[in-house]
Scaffold this active site. Structure first.
Site, short mmCIF file in Angstrom:
data_model
loop_
_atom_site.label_atom_id
_atom_site.label_comp_id
_atom_site.label_asym_id
_atom_site.label_seq_id
_atom_site.Cartn_x
_atom_site.Cartn_y
_atom_site.Cartn_z
N GLU A 1 -42.11 10.44 24.34
CA GLU A 1 -42.75 9.22 23.84
C GLU A 1 -43.73 9.48 22.69
OE1 GLU A 1 -44.36 7.01 27.14
OE2 GLU A 1 -42.45 7.02 28.22
N GLU B 1 -33.59 7.62 31.42
CA GLU B 1 -34.49 7.13 32.48
C GLU B 1 -34.14 5.71 32.91
OE1 GLU B 1 -38.62 7.47 31.44
OE2 GLU B 1 -38.38 9.43 30.50
#
Length: 585
Positions: A396, A507
């Site tokens: 991220e 994910e």
């Protein structure tokens, strides 16, 4: 010709055989009860029999070192931080991958402790604690804290609906004790009562309903970093003939999924190079048979280390690394022929307080932060070299501020600017040249500035010769606005392929508010899009069963969702069926 046995002789023979069988069975049971086999000490224990619980199953516990004198216990420094980086909860050391008890009946535990330097903490849990990245569930347990002159008994009765940060013991007592080089503790579970004694003096005697309901897990630690102690012995005594026995989870077995149901088996028929995976945690892998069978019984070809490799768990202090629980999870996966994807090496969140407090004002400060990051990547990848085949090197990196498009302004960016990304990848490649290295982020499935920023970033990394192999699309679907357009997703995967990069769905989970049909369609469509693209190498869901789909709601209380492929009872959801139907075509 065989002679036929007369009726009366046959009856006599049968009686003799039955008697002999009973005698032999009794002898075999006597041996089996007290012989350690297949991870279990006994199936049915007799009254007033003792079992040495330290005989096996303590080699994989954080902060514990088996020695000839017993188990040497030290502090682990592990703590869970909140999402904003503020202090969270202590992360207790529990013997998950090793010995615990199945206890459907009455029993006594007796422990001898010695060499206490500072404090000794023994916790006896009625269920395995579940660790998340922001909190852990504190199941019912008894905590005994012993120092030179006192023993404190804390009793916790679990209430998962409460805020985990504000939970306090339901009962706490402090009793004075005499100074001594050693102490004997006992916990007696009899007739619905718990009687706790130290050196034969009763320090607590109360009735607790179901505080240890068929399970007993052991936690050993201290209250301060420099404290230590030794557990010399830990014995189990059964108070009546009943089902009380020790289980060593390192020897646990799994039930294989039928080939017609197993996702990985079905995927192998068409794309043997494609991996179906799930983010996996250690505690349910050990304590929940349904979860263990799903993860390790053929449904998946790979696991992602859900939280076990985040900084807060493996690097709690500058000079302290603890890979114990991560090792346990990786060992479980490799034992069942699953590959492992490491999550994550460099991230702006899930970092312990000492990282968050690192200064970045001067050039010297910044160089120190850079070296800390390099050392962490080198140490972690070196430890798992050859056992973890791919990594989220940077997780991220894009800003989570909707009004600010660009890179996230965290500690690593403060010290190094955008170059921290290239440095992390080069360091990772040097540490393990065979591992596949990924950058991982959310929101990349849609067109817009977020995708444009990521595409420009990886294009520059490739141009600069940075050893990056691919991009992870997290593919979280949290609300209606998050709905993934699979045509756009395919286009993005192909754009990366044109750069020489592979992709993975890393994910995925899908909210259930719009019903099972919408949820199923999203799961199936994204799976198909990845499966059909040659450069999309794997598809991973961020969880297994909804029993462990836990989060903190707006009131700070633990809540659960319905976002995964198996429900609360480990039963298949329509989303799972939709993916299986596609793979069977």
């Amino acid at each position: 010709m065989h002679e036929i046995m007369p009726h009366r002789d046959f009856i006599g023979y049968l009686k003799s055989a039955v008697i002999a069988l009973v005698i032999v069975s009794g002898l075999l049971c006597a041996v089996y009860v007290w012989t350690y086999r297949d991870g279990i000490f006994s199936a049915h224990t007799a009254a007033n029999q003792q079992t040495n619980l330290l005989a096996s199953g303590w080699d994989h516990m954080p902060g514990v070192t088996p020695q000839t004198s017993g188990l040497h216990v030290t502090h682990t420094d592990q703590a869970i931080v909140q999402q904003d980086g503020s202090p969270g909860m202590t992360n207790p050391s529990v013997n998950l991958y090793g010995t615990h008890l199945y206890a459907d009946g009455d029993y006594s535990l007796t422990a001898k402790i010695s060499d206490i330097s500072g404090s000794a903490v023994l916790r006896v849990f009625g269920a395995a604690p579940l660790t998340q990245d922001e909190f852990y569930t504190n199941p019912r347990n008894i905590e005994l804290v012993i120092n030179d002159t006192s023993v404190t008994t804390n009793t916790w009765v679990s209430n998962r609906s409460r805020n985990p940060y504000t939970q306090k013991p339901s009962n706490s007592t402090v009793r004075s004790i005499k100074q001594s080089p050693s102490h004997t503790l006992s916990i007696k579970h009899t007739n619905g009562q718990l009687i706790i004694q130290i050196d034969n003096a009763t320090i607590a005697q109360q009735r607790y309903k179901n505080i240890f309901d068929k399970e007993v897990w052991f936690g050993l630690t201290t209250t301060a970093p420099n404290d230590s102690w030794t557990l010399q012995s830990l014995d189990l005594t059964t108070n009546a003939p009943n089902r009380v026995f020790a289980v060593n989870t390192t020897a646990s077995t799994v039930q294989r999924a039928p080939a017609t149901d197993a996702l990985q088996t079905l995927a192998n028929r068409t794309r043997p190079d494609f991996q179906v995976g799930a983010a996996v945690a250690l505690a349910p892998s050990i304590s929940d048979n349904n979860y263990r069978n799903l993860v390790y019984g053929g449904q998946f070809g790979s696991i992602t280390t859900e939280n076990a490799l985040k900084w807060q768990f493996i690097h709690p202090q500058l000079s302290t690394y603890d890979f114990t629980d991560a090792d346990n999870l990786v060992n479980l996966a490799r034992q069942h022929a699953l590959s492992v994807h490491g999550h994550t090496l460099v991230f702006g969140e899930a970092n312990p307080a000492w990282v968050l407090n690192l200064p970045t004002k001067t050039n010297t400060d910044k160089l120190k932060v850079e070296q800390i990051m390099i050392d962490h990547v080198t140490k972690t990848m070196g430890h798992f070299k050859g056992r973890i085949t791919s990594w989220d090197v940077v997780n991220e990196p894009l800003s989570d501020d909707e009004d600010t498009i660009g890179l996230r302004q965290h500690k690593w960016f403060e010290a190094m600017g955008e170059s921290y990304i290239a440095t992390a990848f080069r360091t990772a490649h040097d540490a393990d040249p065979q591992a596949k290295l990924f950058i991982n982020d959310y929101g990349l499935e849609a067109d817009g500035e977020r995708w444009d920023t990521m595409l420009a970033l990886v294009t520059q990394l490739k141009k600069d010769g940075v050893p990056i192999d691919g991009v992870g699309f997290q593919a979280h679907v949290y609300e209606e606005a998050d709905k993934i357009d699979v045509g756009t997703l395919r286009q993005h995967i192909r754009q990366l392929a044109d750069l020489g990069l592979v992709s993975r769905i890393s994910e995925m989970d899908v909210y259930s508010d719009d019903g099972p049909d919408v949820q199923s369609q999203q799961y199936r469509d994204v799976f198909v899009a990845c499966f059909d693209e040659p450069s999309c190498m794997s598809w991973t869901t961020w969880g297994v069963t909804d029993k462990y789909n836990l989060y903190l709601d707006d009131r700070g209380r633990i809540a659960s969702g319905q976002d995964y492929l198996w429900d609360m009872n480990a039963q298949p959801t329509p989303a799972l069926t939709a993916i299986q139907s596609f793979l069977r075509q």
